[in-house]
Write an enzyme that holds these catalytic residues in place. Structure first.
Site, PDB file in Angstrom:
ATOM      1  CE  LYS A   1       4.217   2.740  -7.238  1.00 39.45           C
ATOM      2  NZ  LYS A   1       3.610   3.341  -6.028  1.00 39.45           N
TER       3      LYS A   1
ATOM      4  CE  LYS B   1       2.234   6.368  -9.350  1.00 39.36           C
ATOM      5  NZ  LYS B   1       1.261   6.000  -8.556  1.00 39.36           N
TER       6      LYS B   1
ATOM      7  CG  ASP C   1       0.142   2.740  -7.980  1.00 41.21           C
ATOM      8  OD1 ASP C   1      -0.935   2.587  -8.030  1.00 41.21           O
ATOM      9  OD2 ASP C   1       0.693   3.430  -7.070  1.00 41.21           O
TER      10      ASP C   1
ATOM     11  CG  ASN D   1      -2.304   6.210  -8.457  1.00 39.95           C
ATOM     12  OD1 ASN D   1      -1.192   6.354  -8.858  1.00 39.95           O
ATOM     13  ND2 ASN D   1      -2.111   6.116  -7.280  1.00 39.95           N
TER      14      ASN D   1
ATOM     15  CD  GLU E   1       1.240   1.060  -5.419  1.00 37.06           C
ATOM     16  OE1 GLU E   1       2.412   0.100  -5.355  1.00 37.06           O
ATOM     17  OE2 GLU E   1       1.264   2.050  -4.886  1.00 37.06           O
TER      18      GLU E   1
ATOM     19  CG  ASN F   1      -1.019   4.460  -2.319  1.00 35.71           C
ATOM     20  OD1 ASN F   1      -0.431   3.630  -3.356  1.00 35.71           O
ATOM     21  ND2 ASN F   1      -1.315   5.475  -2.604  1.00 35.71           N
TER      22      ASN F   1
ATOM     23  CG  ASP G   1       2.880   8.132   3.299  1.00 34.62           C
ATOM     24  OD1 ASP G   1       3.370   8.984   4.262  1.00 34.62           O
ATOM     25  OD2 ASP G   1       2.797   8.462   1.877  1.00 34.62           O
TER      26      ASP G   1
ATOM     27  CG  HIS H   1       2.014   6.086  -0.759  1.00 36.85           C
ATOM     28  ND1 HIS H   1       2.170   7.511  -0.118  1.00 36.85           N
ATOM     29  CD2 HIS H   1       1.597   6.227  -1.994  1.00 36.85           C
ATOM     30  CE1 HIS H   1       1.473   8.262  -0.989  1.00 36.85           C
ATOM     31  NE2 HIS H   1       1.346   7.582  -2.117  1.00 36.85           N
TER      32      HIS H   1
ATOM     33  CG  ASN I   1       2.649  11.737  -2.711  1.00 37.10           C
ATOM     34  OD1 ASN I   1       2.283  11.561  -3.691  1.00 37.10           O
ATOM     35  ND2 ASN I   1       1.728  11.531  -1.599  1.00 37.10           N
TER      36      ASN I   1
HETATM   37  O1  GKR Z   1       3.921  11.210  -7.610  1.00 37.73           O
HETATM   38  O2  GKR Z   1       2.364  11.130  -9.184  1.00 37.73           O
HETATM   39  C1  GKR Z   1       2.728  10.684  -8.236  1.00 37.73           C
HETATM   40  C2  GKR Z   1       2.112   9.455  -7.593  1.00 37.73           C
HETATM   41  O3  GKR Z   1       1.151   9.120  -8.506  1.00 37.73           O
HETATM   42  C3  GKR Z   1       1.746   9.811  -6.042  1.00 37.73           C
HETATM   43  O4  GKR Z   1       0.755  10.831  -5.961  1.00 37.73           O
HETATM   44  C4  GKR Z   1       0.808   8.644  -5.438  1.00 37.73           C
HETATM   45  O5  GKR Z   1       0.239   8.847  -4.164  1.00 37.73           O
HETATM   46  O6  GKR Z   1       3.132   7.399  -5.521  1.00 37.73           O
HETATM   47  C5  GKR Z   1       1.833   7.370  -5.184  1.00 37.73           C
HETATM   48  C6  GKR Z   1       1.079   5.912  -5.051  1.00 37.73           C
HETATM   49  O7  GKR Z   1       1.728   5.067  -5.161  1.00 37.73           O
HETATM   50  O8  GKR Z   1      -0.089   6.034  -5.419  1.00 37.73           O
HETATM   51 MG    MG Z   2       0.166   3.742  -4.929  1.00 38.93          MG
END
Ligand code: GKR
Ligand code: MG
Length: 441
Positions: A209, A211, A240, A242, A265, A288, A312, A339, A341
């Site tokens: 995955k 980010k 993802d 976000n 995602e 999520n 989660d 999910h 953190n």
């Molecule tokens: O750790 O920066 C991070 C992630 O962006 C996390 O805060 C997210 O909640 O991993 C998470 C996600 O899948 O959205």
């Molecule tokens: Mg996510």
């Protein structure tokens, strides 16, 4: 009276005699994400319940000073209760704190509601106690094991070179993925490929995955293509952002990635927007962020917002609630995965027990664990084999507190001065004036 009946008649209900709430800070790299930058320390709160017979049950939740204060208040509601009486504890907590709405989750990639965290911390610690009292692992309390080991996915992050406080100098080899990652000049996809290779080599992950939501979509989508070239079609990939992409951006780049990714995602914000993107694309959508509580399920179904819910247990109110969610997902044709953190081993153990009980397991779970090197459990960090973690042996969660490590990480918390996660402030330290936006591209 037979033995079973007399055991039942003579049963002395255990009582929760003590509740210890310990905030800790664990070193964390300068990971970039939609909300900004990770601080040099990730905060977690370790909760321990002790019964009148000295049985200890533990849990871990994301650290936040106001959730910790609410937990302190909740102590009076929980002390003296029987750890088996989870429904009554839930009711009393709900009555006291009042109902939370999904709006209280906030706009950040992570959930900021109090009650779900409190439920989760109390429930998981009670399940640990119940497991110890009955001699059963938590997975058996969730209906039993469907697999012996639970697969996780590599979780790649872009990083901010030069940030990271003490980690700037940290060379702990157990924080794997870190060395290659540190050299990453984020805009060059070969660097993210190097990070993926380092992480997969060390942990054996078989899916990846990325980010996103950090750089413009072109950069991130090209990283996905570079990963595909490096790992081939048999390694499932996910990205993802976000929810930082507009509907148009999500459709444009989603179309490019059709046939290349396992799921997309949270490309965009909100259930309706997700539904529009989902209709336009031939790629499963996971979330999520848009369907994050039971109250959002009816709209999720009527709009058709996603294909996969990333549960989660910290945010859905515990392990049993997460099991309830699996049934809802089965009923409405949604997949379920998890999910994460930044976290340490108690959360990982809880995720593994839950992951082992999920009926339709199709997607390797998320974990930030490779990015952490600190640990609070006795015996050190949990091991991955071929990307999976074995269900811990022994009753309850199967992990115990390392009290010396807990005290040391609590000192880190006191020294570091952080009281809640605020990635915007961390980002502003290196990019003055940087602002979190709910939609960026
Ligand atoms: O750790 O920066 C991070 C992630 O962006 C996390 O805060 C997210 O909640 O991993 C998470 C996600 O899948 O959205
Ligand atoms: Mg996510």
């Amino acid at each position: 009276m037979n033995n079973l009946n007399s055991n039942f008649e003579n049963r002395k209900a255990p009582k929760i005699r003590e509740i210890n709430i310990t905030p800790i800070a664990v070193v964390d790299p300068p990971l970039l994400n939609a909300a900004g930058l990770h601080a040099p320390y990730a905060l977690r709160t370790i909760v321990e319940l002790i019964t009148d017979d000295n049985i200890s049950g533990i849990s871990e939740i994301p650290g936040n000073i106001s959730i910790n204060a609410a937990l302190e208040t909740a102590k009076n509601l929980i002390l003296g209760r029987d750890p088996f009486q989870l429904n009554a504890m839930r009711r009393v907590l709900e009555d006291y704190f009042g109902k939370e709405t999904s709006a209280q989750r906030g706009d950040a990639p992570w959930d900021q509601r109090k009650l779900v965290h409190i439920f989760s911390s109390i429930e998981v610690a009670c399940m640990d106690i119940i497991g110890k009292l009955t001699g059963l692992p938590v997975v058996d309390l969730l209906g039993g094991k469907l697999r012996d080991a639970v697969p996780f996915s590599a979780y790649l992050f872009y990083k901010y070179e030069g940030a990271g406080g003490e980690l700037e100098f940290k060379t702990d080899p157990t924080a794997t993925g870190w060395p290659a990652a540190r050299q990453a000049s984020a805009l060059n996809p070969t660097e993210i490929v190097a990070q993926a290779k380092a992480m997969c080599k060390e942990f054996g992950f078989q899916s990846i995955k990325l980010k996103g939501g950090v750089f413009e979509p072109r950069v991130e989508v090209d990283s996905i293509f570079a990963l595909r070239t490096a790992f081939g079609p048999d390694t499932p990939l996910r990205i993802d952002p976000n929810a930082l992409w507009t509907v148009e951006t999500s459709i444009k780049y989603g179309k490019e990635m059709e046939g290349y990714i396992e799921y997309l995602e949270d490309p965009t914000r909100g259930q309706k927007n997700m539904a529009t993107v989902r209709k336009a694309l031939n790629i499963p959508l996971a979330t999520n962020m848009c369907t994050t509580s039971f109250e959002e399920i009816p709209d999720s179904i009527s709009f058709g917002s996603e294909d996969i819910i990333l549960s989660d247990h910290h945010f859905w109110g515990g392990l049993r609630s997460s099991m309830e969610l699996t049934r809802i997902c089965q009923t409405f044709g949604r997949g379920l995965s998890m999910h994460s953190n930044s976290h340490v081993g108690i959360s990982l153990a809880a995720m593994v027990h839950l992951g082992a009980a999920i009926p339709d397991f199709k997607y390797a779970l998320d974990t930030h664990y490779p990015w952490q090197s600190d640990e609070v459990i006795a015996g050190g960090r949990l091991k991955f084999k071929d990307g999976s973690v074995e269900v811990p042996k022994g009753p309850g969660l199967g992990v115990e507190l390392d009290r010396e490590a807990l005290a040391r990480l609590h000192q880190n918390y006191l020294k570091c001065g952080l009281t809640k996660r605020d990635d915007e402030i961390e980002m502003q330290k290196v990019v003055p004036g940087w602002k979190f936006k709910t939609v960026r591209w």
